[in-house]
Every structure is written in C-alpha cells, then in structure tokens.
Design a protein around this motif. Structure first.
Motif, PDB file in Angstrom:
ATOM      1  N   GLY A  27       0.811  -1.212   0.000  1.00  0.00           N
ATOM      2  CA  GLY A  27       0.000   0.000   0.000  1.00  0.00           C
ATOM      3  C   GLY A  27       0.845   1.262   0.000  1.00  0.00           C
ATOM      4  O   GLY A  27       1.984   1.278  -0.446  1.00  0.00           O
ATOM      5  N   SER A  28       0.262   2.332   0.539  1.00  0.00           N
ATOM      6  CA  SER A  28       0.923   3.639   0.516  1.00  0.00           C
ATOM      7  C   SER A  28       1.793   3.852   1.753  1.00  0.00           C
ATOM      8  O   SER A  28       1.802   3.041   2.676  1.00  0.00           O
ATOM      9  N   SER A  29       2.504   4.974   1.772  1.00  0.00           N
ATOM     10  CA  SER A  29       3.315   5.358   2.926  1.00  0.00           C
ATOM     11  C   SER A  29       2.485   6.254   3.846  1.00  0.00           C
ATOM     12  O   SER A  29       1.436   6.754   3.460  1.00  0.00           O
ATOM     13  N   PHE A  30       2.979   6.452   5.086  1.00  0.00           N
ATOM     14  CA  PHE A  30       2.253   7.216   6.092  1.00  0.00           C
ATOM     15  C   PHE A  30       3.206   8.156   6.819  1.00  0.00           C
ATOM     16  O   PHE A  30       4.328   7.784   7.121  1.00  0.00           O
ATOM     17  N   GLU A  31       2.743   9.349   7.100  1.00  0.00           N
ATOM     18  CA  GLU A  31       3.531  10.274   7.913  1.00  0.00           C
ATOM     19  C   GLU A  31       3.287  10.017   9.396  1.00  0.00           C
ATOM     20  O   GLU A  31       4.094  10.405  10.232  1.00  0.00           O
ATOM     21  N   ASP A  32       2.187   9.352   9.710  1.00  0.00           N
ATOM     22  CA  ASP A  32       1.772   9.128  11.090  1.00  0.00           C
ATOM     23  C   ASP A  32       1.919   7.650  11.462  1.00  0.00           C
ATOM     24  O   ASP A  32       1.371   6.776  10.772  1.00  0.00           O
ATOM     25  N   GLU A  33       2.639   7.370  12.547  1.00  0.00           N
ATOM     26  CA  GLU A  33       2.842   5.993  12.986  1.00  0.00           C
ATOM     27  C   GLU A  33       1.523   5.291  13.281  1.00  0.00           C
ATOM     28  O   GLU A  33       1.310   4.144  12.877  1.00  0.00           O
ATOM     29  N   ALA A  34       0.629   5.968  13.985  1.00  0.00           N
ATOM     30  CA  ALA A  34      -0.631   5.343  14.382  1.00  0.00           C
ATOM     31  C   ALA A  34      -1.435   4.875  13.174  1.00  0.00           C
ATOM     32  O   ALA A  34      -2.021   3.786  13.184  1.00  0.00           O
ATOM     33  N   GLU A  35      -1.468   5.667  12.126  1.00  0.00           N
ATOM     34  CA  GLU A  35      -2.216   5.287  10.928  1.00  0.00           C
ATOM     35  C   GLU A  35      -1.560   4.095  10.232  1.00  0.00           C
ATOM     36  O   GLU A  35      -2.246   3.175   9.781  1.00  0.00           O
ATOM     37  N   ALA A  36      -0.226   4.091  10.158  1.00  0.00           N
ATOM     38  CA  ALA A  36       0.485   2.969   9.543  1.00  0.00           C
ATOM     39  C   ALA A  36       0.246   1.686  10.327  1.00  0.00           C
ATOM     40  O   ALA A  36       0.019   0.623   9.749  1.00  0.00           O
ATOM     41  N   VAL A  37       0.279   1.777  11.653  1.00  0.00           N
ATOM     42  CA  VAL A  37       0.040   0.609  12.505  1.00  0.00           C
ATOM     43  C   VAL A  37      -1.388   0.106  12.311  1.00  0.00           C
ATOM     44  O   VAL A  37      -1.627  -1.098  12.201  1.00  0.00           O
ATOM     45  N   LYS A  38      -2.341   1.015  12.244  1.00  0.00           N
ATOM     46  CA  LYS A  38      -3.741   0.639  12.050  1.00  0.00           C
ATOM     47  C   LYS A  38      -3.919  -0.144  10.746  1.00  0.00           C
ATOM     48  O   LYS A  38      -4.562  -1.193  10.722  1.00  0.00           O
ATOM     49  N   VAL A  39      -3.338   0.360   9.674  1.00  0.00           N
ATOM     50  CA  VAL A  39      -3.451  -0.299   8.370  1.00  0.00           C
ATOM     51  C   VAL A  39      -2.698  -1.636   8.377  1.00  0.00           C
ATOM     52  O   VAL A  39      -3.194  -2.647   7.872  1.00  0.00           O
ATOM     53  N   GLY A  40      -1.497  -1.641   8.959  1.00  0.00           N
ATOM     54  CA  GLY A  40      -0.725  -2.883   9.043  1.00  0.00           C
ATOM     55  C   GLY A  40      -1.433  -3.938   9.862  1.00  0.00           C
ATOM     56  O   GLY A  40      -1.467  -5.118   9.500  1.00  0.00           O
ATOM     57  N   ARG A  41      -2.019  -3.515  10.965  1.00  0.00           N
ATOM     58  CA  ARG A  41      -2.753  -4.445  11.826  1.00  0.00           C
ATOM     59  C   ARG A  41      -3.967  -5.011  11.098  1.00  0.00           C
ATOM     60  O   ARG A  41      -4.243  -6.203  11.175  1.00  0.00           O
ATOM     61  N   SER A  42      -4.677  -4.172  10.371  1.00  0.00           N
ATOM     62  CA  SER A  42      -5.840  -4.631   9.603  1.00  0.00           C
ATOM     63  C   SER A  42      -5.417  -5.647   8.540  1.00  0.00           C
ATOM     64  O   SER A  42      -6.110  -6.653   8.322  1.00  0.00           O
ATOM     65  N   ALA A  43      -4.294  -5.395   7.880  1.00  0.00           N
ATOM     66  CA  ALA A  43      -3.789  -6.329   6.873  1.00  0.00           C
ATOM     67  C   ALA A  43      -3.423  -7.661   7.516  1.00  0.00           C
ATOM     68  O   ALA A  43      -3.697  -8.723   6.960  1.00  0.00           O
TER      69      ALA A  43
END
Length: 75
Positions: A27-43
């Motif tokens: 997927g895409s990159s994230f400037e915010d750790e929390a958003e990246a973790v949320k997407v990674g966790r969902s995946a």
C-alpha cells in the motif's frame, strides 16, 4: 517474524507496511505511525498473520503486542 507476516516500519521519517519476505511495501506510505500501525494491523488480521512494528532503531517497545497472532487477541 515468519514469511507472510506484516511488518510496520519507519524509514527517513516515513512509515510503511510490508509483507515479510517481500521487498516491496504494502500500500501507501504514512507520515503518522498510528495510521500505519492501524493499516498494518488490519492487513495482518485479514491475512491471519502476525504483525510487528519496527523503528529505525529496532523493535518498538509495543512490538510484543503485535507479535501475537490476531486470533490470540480475539475473545
């Protein structure tokens, strides 16, 4: 981590997700750790695999939470 697990990691101020054993990011990159973790966790939940969070300095102090298999967190 086993091949197929999801890793959220930080490089040069940007957060990414990738599948362990693959060189491309997921997927895409994230400037915010929390958003990246949320997407990674969902995946990870969708794939029923483990999820790990890493920074440039090494594993995150919270990484142990994400090392659990998603099925272990349910219930």
């Amino acid at each position: 981590m086993a091949a197929g697990d999801i890793e959220t990691f930080h490089r040069n101020g940007i957060w990414f997700n990738r599948i362990e054993g693959e060189s491309q990011t997921l997927g895409s990159s994230f400037e915010d750790e929390a958003e990246a973790v949320k997407v990674g966790r969902s995946a990870a939940v969708a794939r029923q695999v483990a999820h790990t969070v890493r920074t440039e300095e090494g594993p995150s102090p919270e990484a142990h939470i994400y090392d659990l298999h998603p099925r272990e967190l349910i219930g």
